[in-house]
Design a protein around this motif. Structure first.
Motif, PDB file in Angstrom:
ATOM      1  N   ASP A   1       4.506  10.404   2.005  1.00 58.15           N
ATOM      2  CA  ASP A   1       5.477  10.698   3.033  1.00 58.15           C
ATOM      3  C   ASP A   1       5.890  11.849   2.810  1.00 58.15           C
ATOM      4  O   ASP A   1       6.249  12.350   1.919  1.00 58.15           O
ATOM      5  N   TRP A  57       0.969  -1.004  -0.035  1.00 56.83           N
ATOM      6  CA  TRP A  57       0.083  -0.047  -0.071  1.00 56.83           C
ATOM      7  C   TRP A  57       1.000   1.181  -0.132  1.00 56.83           C
ATOM      8  O   TRP A  57       1.836   1.475   0.901  1.00 56.83           O
ATOM      9  N   LEU A  76       1.720   5.192   0.520  1.00 60.23           N
ATOM     10  CA  LEU A  76       1.664   6.342   1.199  1.00 60.23           C
ATOM     11  C   LEU A  76       2.151   7.334   1.094  1.00 60.23           C
ATOM     12  O   LEU A  76       3.494   7.377   1.352  1.00 60.23           O
ATOM     13  N   ARG A 121     -11.653  -3.510   7.133  1.00 59.26           N
ATOM     14  CA  ARG A 121     -11.461  -3.437   5.689  1.00 59.26           C
ATOM     15  C   ARG A 121     -13.067  -3.191   5.392  1.00 59.26           C
ATOM     16  O   ARG A 121     -13.301  -2.673   4.303  1.00 59.26           O
ATOM     17  N   ASP A 177       0.426  -1.995   8.595  1.00 53.04           N
ATOM     18  CA  ASP A 177       0.813  -0.494   8.941  1.00 53.04           C
ATOM     19  C   ASP A 177       0.101   0.438   8.181  1.00 53.04           C
ATOM     20  O   ASP A 177       0.012   1.417   8.809  1.00 53.04           O
ATOM     21  N   TYR A 178      -0.364   0.145   6.970  1.00 53.90           N
ATOM     22  CA  TYR A 178      -1.036   1.099   6.276  1.00 53.90           C
ATOM     23  C   TYR A 178      -2.382   1.635   7.092  1.00 53.90           C
ATOM     24  O   TYR A 178      -2.781   2.530   7.358  1.00 53.90           O
ATOM     25  N   PHE A 179      -2.959   0.374   7.242  1.00 57.49           N
ATOM     26  CA  PHE A 179      -4.348   0.653   8.285  1.00 57.49           C
ATOM     27  C   PHE A 179      -4.100   1.267   9.610  1.00 57.49           C
ATOM     28  O   PHE A 179      -4.792   1.996  10.180  1.00 57.49           O
ATOM     29  N   ARG A 180      -2.906   0.850  10.284  1.00 54.99           N
ATOM     30  CA  ARG A 180      -2.468   1.453  11.693  1.00 54.99           C
ATOM     31  C   ARG A 180      -2.447   3.084  11.422  1.00 54.99           C
ATOM     32  O   ARG A 180      -2.907   3.704  12.346  1.00 54.99           O
ATOM     33  N   ARG A 181      -1.806   3.073  10.303  1.00 57.54           N
ATOM     34  CA  ARG A 181      -1.517   4.828  10.182  1.00 57.54           C
ATOM     35  C   ARG A 181      -2.739   5.607   9.887  1.00 57.54           C
ATOM     36  O   ARG A 181      -2.942   6.819  10.299  1.00 57.54           O
ATOM     37  N   HIS A 182      -3.771   4.879   9.533  1.00 55.93           N
ATOM     38  CA  HIS A 182      -5.022   5.713   9.368  1.00 55.93           C
ATOM     39  C   HIS A 182      -6.050   5.308  10.523  1.00 55.93           C
ATOM     40  O   HIS A 182      -7.282   5.553  10.369  1.00 55.93           O
ATOM     41  N   ASP A 183      -5.503   4.796  11.635  1.00 56.69           N
ATOM     42  CA  ASP A 183      -6.336   4.251  12.642  1.00 56.69           C
ATOM     43  C   ASP A 183      -7.401   3.520  12.288  1.00 56.69           C
ATOM     44  O   ASP A 183      -8.700   3.716  12.782  1.00 56.69           O
ATOM     45  N   MET A 184      -7.136   2.271  11.630  1.00 60.07           N
ATOM     46  CA  MET A 184      -8.287   1.537  11.109  1.00 60.07           C
ATOM     47  C   MET A 184      -7.767  -0.008  11.457  1.00 60.07           C
ATOM     48  O   MET A 184      -8.136  -0.886  10.614  1.00 60.07           O
TER      49      MET A 184
END
Length: 481
Positions: A57, A53, A55, A87, A70-77
């Motif tokens: 930066d 994914w 992102l 998802r 980590d992609y969803f973690r950075r989006h608090d998901m």
């Protein structure tokens, strides 16, 4: 947005990460080429050659590649429970996010739907049952658990917790509605921890049913009693206003309505008293003192009006006497409501299950009582014998016997057949049976509250005749002004 890497086989381009020449298969992504093992997540270092994914930066002109987590973690998901990406549909609760199937009770497997109720304690979610048996406060009024709104009160060096209705009932009538029969639950919630298991019927559904019964009882009691007192307060206020203005015709009309409400509370207390059986270890309420004082205050009000009408007492002088009288009227009505409520609750505890229903139902009928309706014609209420014993000719103010227009003190009535002072019992249809000759009499016993109600009707009729002496008694007997 997820991207699939492009796998190529050229050997002329160095790896963008390690700088070594590419051999065998490599991937082309984000404008660069990488060894398969060199394309890794920028946060965790996991190889993401199969998918990644991108992102943006802020510190780099090129987007960075991240694994799914980590992609969803950075989006608090990420799901708080399983740590995986959200998802699809998810639930937000306790400042966290969960997969729909992962948000549930911390102590059991019960999952909460998007619109289900749950309870929070120390950052954890609980179902109704597990919150109740572990963390719920106990109401100081009904001694059952509080699972919704509550009132917190600091008293005697400690915090007290109440259901709102229980608090209001205690505040206005000094009554606690605690009772095992009222909630149909034999558990002492004031003692923790509860036995484990608590009981076969004390589960999630049983807890819901228990709380519904407790809440319904509190709402019924507060609604009926407060509405009844509100009606009484309205009448008392109107009586004060019309008396102060010298409008005695309207004052008598309002007083008649008030006496109808007095009849209602007297009848309600008598009705629940009749539910006491020999099997119930309790003598019933004692209300004669309060009812007698209430009648006295009504008569005092009539005296004030008569004095004002006959000798021309100024409005100021009348107004100075009234506040004490009307305040006492409200006070004694409150005491009678309290006595009736306490009585019905005690009977409920003694397994007389209809007591509370009978009392509250009687109070709710007060709004339909427009005027008091005496049991005998108003013209007869004006006679001297209306409130006097037929034998000794003294006033009758407590329990007595009655036959048509005649009344007797209990110690004055003699059997019409053997002329012995009656010492028998109540027989068929509430009539009297003499022990000496076994003759059934048409005389019926009258309770003290019934007699006090009768005396109020007598006082109202005589008040009408005193204020309007020129109006024929026949018209006085037909209706109030």
């Amino acid at each position: 947005m997820r991207r699939e890497p492009v796998i190529a086989t050229s050997k002329n381009t160095p790896c963008a990460k390690c700088g070594k020449k590419l051999s065998r298969q490599f991937v082309c992504n984000l404008g660069n080429a990488f060894h398969l093992e060199c394309l890794t997540c920028a946060d965790c270092g996991e190889i993401i050659a199969s998918k990644f994914w991108p992102l943006e930066d802020g510190g780099s002109s090129m987007p960075i590649a991240l694994c799914e987590t980590d992609y969803f973690r950075r989006h608090d998901m990420l799901c708080f429970k399983c740590g995986k990406a959200l998802r699809d549909n998810y639930i937000s609760a306790l400042d966290r996010k969960y997969h729909v199937e992962h948000f549930g009770c911390s102590d059991c497997d019960r999952a909460f739907g998007a619109y289900d109720n749950y309870y929070e304690h120390d950052g954890a979610a609980y179902c109704l049952y597990h919150y109740a048996v572990q963390w719920a406060q106990v109401c100081d009024g009904c001694e059952t658990l509080i699972l919704k709104k509550f009132v917190e009160n600091f008293r005697d060096g400690a915090n007290q917790y109440w259901h709102p209705e229980c608090y209001m009932i205690h505040k206005y009538w000094n009554v606690r509605i605690a009772g095992k029969s009222l909630s149909s639950c034999q558990i002492d919630f004031t003692k923790r921890p509860f036995p484990n298991p608590i009981g076969p019927d004390f589960n999630y559904a049983g807890m819901q049913e228990l709380m519904a019964r407790v809440e319904e009882s509190g709402v019924r009691i507060w609604g009926a009693c407060s509405a009844f007192e509100g009606l009484c307060a309205t009448d008392i206020s109107s009586m004060l206003l019309h008396t102060s203005d010298g409008d005695y015709s309207e004052m008598m009309l309002i007083t008649s309505r008030f006496i109808a409400k007095v009849d209602t509370i007297f009848w309600a207390i008598d009705a629940i008293s009749r539910l006491v059986t020999p099997q119930v270890d309790w003598k019933g309420p004692s209300t004669l003192q309060e009812s007698k004082l209430l009648c006295k205050k009504v008569v005092n009000l009539f005296h004030i009006c008569v004095k004002s009408a006959k000798i021309g007492v100024t409005r100021l002088e009348v107004t100075q006497e009234l506040p004490s009288v009307v305040t006492d009227l409200a006070h004694y009505m409150k005491l009678l409501v309290r006595i009736g409520l306490q009585t019905s609750l005690k009977l409920e505890d003694n397994h007389v299950s209809k007591a509370l229903t009978v009392f509250l139902k009687a109070l709710t009928t007060a709004k339909d009582s427009k005027l008091c309706v005496p049991s005998i014609p108003l013209l007869e209420l004006l006679s001297k014998s209306a409130d006097s014993c037929d034998a000794c000719h003294k006033p009758v103010e407590d329990d007595c016997y009655r036959l048509d227009k005649k009344i007797w003190h209990k110690g004055c009535y003699k059997c019409t057949h053997c002329e012995v002072v009656y010492n028998g019992r109540v027989g068929v249809l509430g009539k009297l049976t003499c022990y000496s000759c076994r003759v059934l009499s048409n005389v019926v016993p009258v309770s003290g509250l019934e007699q006090h109600s009768h005396l109020l009707h007598v006082a109202l009729a005589r008040f009408r005749a005193a204020v309007y002496p020129d109006k024929p008694l026949s018209k006085c007997a037909r209706s109030l002004p």
